[in-house]
Design an enzyme around this catalytic site. Structure first.
Site, short mmCIF file in Angstrom:
data_model
loop_
_atom_site.label_atom_id
_atom_site.label_comp_id
_atom_site.label_asym_id
_atom_site.label_seq_id
_atom_site.Cartn_x
_atom_site.Cartn_y
_atom_site.Cartn_z
N ARG A 54 0.85 -1.21 0.00
CA ARG A 54 0.00 0.00 0.00
C ARG A 54 0.88 1.25 0.00
O ARG A 54 0.59 2.23 -0.69
CB ARG A 54 -0.96 -0.01 1.21
CG ARG A 54 -1.68 1.32 1.40
CD ARG A 54 -2.96 1.25 2.22
NE ARG A 54 -2.95 0.35 3.33
CZ ARG A 54 -2.30 0.53 4.49
NH1 ARG A 54 -1.59 1.61 4.70
NH2 ARG A 54 -2.37 -0.38 5.45
N TYR A 106 -16.49 18.00 -13.85
CA TYR A 106 -16.93 16.61 -13.88
C TYR A 106 -17.95 16.34 -12.76
O TYR A 106 -17.73 16.74 -11.61
CB TYR A 106 -15.70 15.71 -13.72
CG TYR A 106 -16.04 14.24 -13.67
CD1 TYR A 106 -16.53 13.59 -14.80
CD2 TYR A 106 -15.89 13.51 -12.50
CE1 TYR A 106 -16.85 12.24 -14.76
CE2 TYR A 106 -16.20 12.17 -12.46
CZ TYR A 106 -16.69 11.54 -13.59
OH TYR A 106 -17.01 10.21 -13.54
N ASP A 180 -7.74 19.64 -13.48
CA ASP A 180 -8.09 18.30 -13.97
C ASP A 180 -7.78 18.27 -15.47
O ASP A 180 -8.41 18.96 -16.26
CB ASP A 180 -9.58 18.05 -13.70
CG ASP A 180 -10.01 16.64 -14.08
OD1 ASP A 180 -9.39 16.06 -14.99
OD2 ASP A 180 -10.97 16.13 -13.47
N LYS A 205 -9.34 7.33 -18.60
CA LYS A 205 -9.73 7.85 -19.91
C LYS A 205 -8.56 7.74 -20.89
O LYS A 205 -8.04 6.66 -21.06
CB LYS A 205 -10.26 9.27 -19.76
CG LYS A 205 -11.24 9.45 -18.57
CD LYS A 205 -12.54 8.71 -18.73
CE LYS A 205 -13.38 8.62 -17.47
NZ LYS A 205 -13.65 9.89 -16.80
C1 PLP Z 1 -13.94 10.31 -15.44
C2 PLP Z 1 -13.48 11.61 -14.94
C3 PLP Z 1 -13.11 11.77 -13.59
C4 PLP Z 1 -13.25 10.68 -12.56
O1 PLP Z 1 -12.36 9.64 -12.81
P1 PLP Z 1 -12.64 8.11 -12.39
O2 PLP Z 1 -11.42 7.42 -12.85
O3 PLP Z 1 -13.90 7.69 -13.11
O4 PLP Z 1 -12.82 8.10 -10.91
C5 PLP Z 1 -12.63 13.02 -13.19
N1 PLP Z 1 -12.54 14.05 -14.05
C6 PLP Z 1 -12.90 13.93 -15.35
C7 PLP Z 1 -12.76 15.11 -16.25
C8 PLP Z 1 -13.38 12.71 -15.83
O5 PLP Z 1 -13.74 12.61 -17.12
#
Ligand code: PLP
Length: 393
Positions: A54, A106, A180, A205
């Site tokens: 961890r 998001y 982000d 993504k």
């Molecule tokens: C999908 C997404 C998240 C969250 O990510 P997860 O891996 O699904 O927890 C955060 N910000 C954006 C812009 C996203 O598209």
């Protein structure tokens, strides 16, 4: 039209950073998946080195090193999901602290801040970050964190990250600006270069890009932020599995190739849609028609495969459109090699209150695409036939 010129060396870093064969006793060229939960110690135990998985894991370390290199950052950290990474960032705050948040972020981040963080006595002001005066006015003496996204989703608004960072740093060193960067990846946008303190990724993504891993990441230059976030990664237990780390590390090897193809496919489709009689408006920052086209050219190295467009008509027409699609899959998420289409008003953004949705422009005729890596001619033919059917609905 030209975006910033990508400096040489990105692909080389994505393939070699952190991957040195000499770090393994076997000299393995491809980093092994290290599943062991614990590691034999020397006595007296050394301060550095792996102990319990961890706190640190060899496969994870390879990925974190590569991730940092791609953002030209000093440090990288990975988490069990994008929201896991966000949870770590929010966990740096204490009761009484305040966050300034972009109003078009998001949905999961929005939910985390409004419904969870708020329960711990941390308040937030949601504000439009393209309105710099309103943004400045949202700060309070107890503001510690600023959280923005560019582009926003699903309206693909570009936020001027440099202008935001100037405001944050004028206010003081106690402000952490987090961006982000999920939609553009380190290939197309590197927020640390624009003055951000922290970059957040849903590696789920584009960075992984194969629609088979849920993971999050953070990159940063500050020693202080790194120590705090590494402590939280271990203390809160928000860690990814070694197998998933292996997969994402492998995916980064083709990031530059994939992003180039996402970009050219999406731009070809955006241009096709803009010329189609049944399309009302296309929201793609690479098009001259985009309101923040100039900012996009100045702050990014290109654009990915997610964008949105309005068809003429309403739910009846968009329903006919989705039913007619053959190659695009109707699904949430984005950034994989396969092309997806979705209706934000009923799918990804259904939880946004109707009034807010309409104010933002998330109507039943707004369609979001995540353009994949198929042949652009095939994707365009699919959209063409679906639009023709929708136009007659
Ligand atoms: C999908 C997404 C998240 C969250 O990510 P997860 O891996 O699904 O927890 C955060 N910000 C954006 C812009 C996203 O598209």
């Amino acid at each position: 039209m030209s975006f910033r010129v990508q400096p040489k060396g990105f692909a080389t870093k994505s393939i070699h950073a952190g991957q040195e064969p000499e770090q393994w006793k076997s000299n393995a060229v491809i980093p092994p998946i290290s599943l062991s939960t614990n590691f034999k110690q020397n006595f007296p135990p050394e301060k550095d080195g792996f102990k319990y998985s961890r706190g640190g894991n060899p496969t994870r370390k390879v990925l974190e090193t590569c991730l940092a290199a791609l953002d030209n950052a000093k440090y990288g950290l990975t988490f069990s999901s994008g929201l896991g990474a966000t949870t770590a960032v929010l966990s740096m705050l204490s009761a009484g602290d305040h966050i300034v948040v972009g109003d078009d972020i998001y949905g999961g981040t929005n939910r985390l801040i409004r419904q969870i963080t708020s329960r711990f006595g941390i308040s937030a002001t949601f504000v439009d970050p393209t309105n710099l005066e309103a943004f400045k006015a949202a700060f309070k003496p107890e503001t510690k964190l600023v959280w923005i996204e560019s582009p926003t989703n699903p309206l693909i608004t570009i936020v001027d990250i440099k202008a935001i960072s100037v405001i944050c740093h004028q206010i003081g060193d106690h402000i952490t600006l987090a961006v982000d960067n999920t939609f553009l990846t380190s290939y197309f946008q590197r927020p640390l270069e624009l003055g951000a303190d922290l970059v957040c990724y849903s590696l789920t993504k584009y960075m992984n890009g194969h629609t088979d891993v849920v993971m999050g990441g953070l990159t940063m230059n500050s020693d202080k932020l790194y120590q705090a976030l590494k402590f939280l990664q271990n203390s809160c237990g928000i860690v990814p599995s070694p197998f998933d780390c292996y997969q994402v590390n492998r995916s980064l090897k083709t990031l530059s190739l994939r992003m180039e193809k996402h970009q050219s496919n999406a731009l070809a489709i955006a241009k096709f849609l803009e010329s189609h009689a049944f399309v009302d408006k296309v929201l793609h920052p690479g098009l001259v028609s985009h309101p923040q086209h100039e900012i996009a050219l100045q702050q990014t190295y290109g654009y990915s495969g997610v964008f949105s467009f309005y068809i003429k008509g309403d739910l009846k027409q968009s329903t006919a459109f989705f039913k007619a699609l053959k190659l695009f899959t109707l699904a949430e998420s984005l950034g994989g090699y396969e092309s997806l289409a979705e209706l934000p008003s009923l799918m990804t953004h259904a939880s946004v209150p109707l009034e807010d949705r309409l104010k933002l422009g998330i109507t039943d005729s707004l369609i979001r695409l995540s353009v994949g890596l198929e042949d652009s001619e095939d994707l365009i033919s699919d959209l063409q036939q679906a639009l023709d059917i929708a136009a007659k609905a």
